[in-house]
Write an enzyme that holds these catalytic residues in place. Structure first.
Site, PDB file in Angstrom:
ATOM      1  CG  ASP A 119       7.225  -0.307  -6.612  1.00 32.36           C
ATOM      2  OD1 ASP A 119       6.275  -0.155  -7.397  1.00 32.36           O
ATOM      3  OD2 ASP A 119       7.662   0.630  -5.908  1.00 32.36           O
ATOM      4  CD  GLU A 122       2.835   4.338  -6.560  1.00 29.56           C
ATOM      5  OE1 GLU A 122       1.989   5.223  -6.423  1.00 29.56           O
ATOM      6  OE2 GLU A 122       3.154   3.573  -5.628  1.00 29.56           O
TER       7      GLU A 122
END
Ligand code: BES
Ligand code: ZN
Length: 459
Positions: free
Chosen positions: A91, A156
């Site tokens: 991400d 994250e």
């Protein structure tokens, strides 16, 4: 000492352009985890990661969560060999402000040996070095010298909550000897580093409400508390002019820096001037009694990340807004506990809440800081691999950013993380024009391939 077999290094050298093409492909997927509009794109990045492992015939699972998928993958079993767990995240942060990008954030563009795109260094480019090193081993030797578990997530940048649950639930499946992470930076160009400390984080949104609707500031100003004024006052009270955070008890659990560590910071060749140039300021500031390097990596800090309330349009509007709010965060150091901080903060803000204002404090996410012991065979193995890949030995640094799951690896799996960063401080992470140096990408792959042989020799 575990040397990389020559054919593995040769494969890496001969596949530079394929490795770059693969990185560019992943960089074209806008996997912005915080923005629900990009949920499908984010899932597409997860599939892309899984396909990389499928191609190597690894045993791969796609784990659905209430957020974004986790990819778990295992290399073929090597009896008697140690196991390393590779962690990374597919991400990325939102790319705004968009108009400040020289080339569009999801159209990778190579300029002067760097690839520019959101996620180039954080963390797609860095993460991929550990995929490509395994590919080089598998395609030339048919096997790896150790067991690898890949644990790749898509949350994250939003706190890793689902991964934390996954690790708690599947500790046995994730049993390993060490964790390998490349999501940090080198100390300077040509000066690779092993990061032995990361800060933690405690992130909040504060919403203040005053009158039931926006008011005329002439008719009511001076008699009714303005939530935007109240917000500014409350946010300002959180820190004093010496850079000390004012919440009672905030520093109680802070592990002080040892003399040896402070000497370590001083021994690093750091130019205050170059640092100021990098960020475009004429002066730095922070907690009194500490150097810039200490302030930005080994001491707590407080930042307002966003702030709103009242009129933002063209020209002037005389208004006393009904609401105001802010997002702000503290970077934490070992042994501060984010939950304790939340309670202390709630009490502090409540006490400083002006009359006529109500508040709501939303706890967005938190994670403790970490330090990794440097006296370990894993660190020594990493240093040798870095020497092989970068041609020079690493320095040992602490960094100020956070990788929330590192403390979970320590507490749940009982293992240390090797934080081997290939990025640079001027990579513009979380900013416009994020980049990653392609020579560092290839050095990272070479280092990673060597790391597998080095780790394999540890009993
Ligand atoms: N790669 C960074 C962590 C990092 C940044 C390490 C700078 C060392 C130096 C990571 O992807 C990141 O940005 N993490 C977030 C975590 C947060 C959203 C919980 C961070 O630090 O803001
Ligand atoms: Zn990041």
């Amino acid at each position: 000492m575990g040397k990389t077999p020559p054919e593995v290094d040769t494969y890496i050298k001969d596949h530079r352009s394929e490795f770059e093409e693969d990185l560019f492909e992943l960089l074209r997927i806008p996997s912005i985890s915080v923005d629900s509009q990009y949920k499908e794109e984010t899932a597409r990045a997860a599939d892309w990661v899984a396909t990389q492992f499928d191609r190597l015939n690894f045993h791969t699972e796609r784990i659905e969560t209430s957020g974004h998928p986790i990819i778990f993958s295992q290399s073929p079993m090597v009896e008697g060999a140690p196991t390393a767990l590779v962690y990374g995240h597919y991400d990325v942060q939102p790319p705004d402000p968009l108009d400040e990008w020289i080339s569009p954030p999801f159209e990778p563009n190579v300029r002067e040996g760097n690839v520019y795109a959101r996620g180039a260094t954080d963390d797609k480019g860095q993460m991929l070095t550990h995929f490509k090193s395994a590919e080089a081993w598998m395609k030339t030797k048919g096997s790896l010298p150790l067991n690898l578990i890949y644990l790749i997530e898509g949350e994250e940048e939003v706190g890793s909550e689902n991964l934390e649950h996954f690790i708690e639930k599947f500790q046995d499946k994730l049993a390993c000897d060490c964790v390998v992470i490349s999501d940090t930076s080198q100390f300077a160009p040509g000066q690779p580093a092993i990061t032995y400390g990361l800060r933690g984080i405690a992130y909040y949104e504060l919403r203040l409400s005053g009158p039931s609707q926006d008011l005329h500031s002439g008719t009511f100003g001076g008699a009714v508390t303005n939530p935007a004024n109240a917000l500014a006052t409350m946010l300002a009270r959180l820190i004093d002019e010496e850079g000390k955070i004012q919440i009672p008890g905030f520093y109680d659990d802070v592990v002080p820096l040892t003399t040896r560590e402070r000497e370590g910071f001083q021994s690093l060749s750091f130019s205050e001037q170059r640092f100021q140039d990098l960020v475009g300021v004429k002066n730095t500031s922070g907690e009194s009694g500490f150097s810039t390097l200490e302030r930005r990596s080994a001491r707590p800090s407080y930042d307002v990340n966003g702030i709103w309330g009242g009129y933002q349009g063209e020209g002037a509007k005389t208004v006393l807004p009904a609401k105001a709010g802010a997002k702000f965060s503290f970077r934490l150091v070992p042994n501060q506990d984010p939950q304790t901080i939340s309670q202390q903060l709630q009490d502090f803000l409540q006490e400083h809440l002006p009359p006529g204002i109500t508040m709501q404090l939303v706890d967005l996410h938190g994670a403790p800081g970490v330090v990794v012991p440097l006296e370990s065979p894993y660190i020594e193995a990493s240093a040798r691999a870095i020497e092989h890949g970068f041609g020079t030995s690493p320095v040992y640094i602490r960094e100020g950013g956070s990788i929330p799951i590192v403390s979970t690896f320590a507490s749940r799996l009982g293992v240390d993380s090797l934080l081997l960063g290939w990025g640079q401080n001027d990579d513009n992470t979380h900013s416009p024009n994020e980049k990653f140096n392609l020579a560092d990408y290839h050095r990272g792959i070479r280092t990673s391939a060597c790391l597998w042989s080095e780790l394999a020799t540890i009993q």
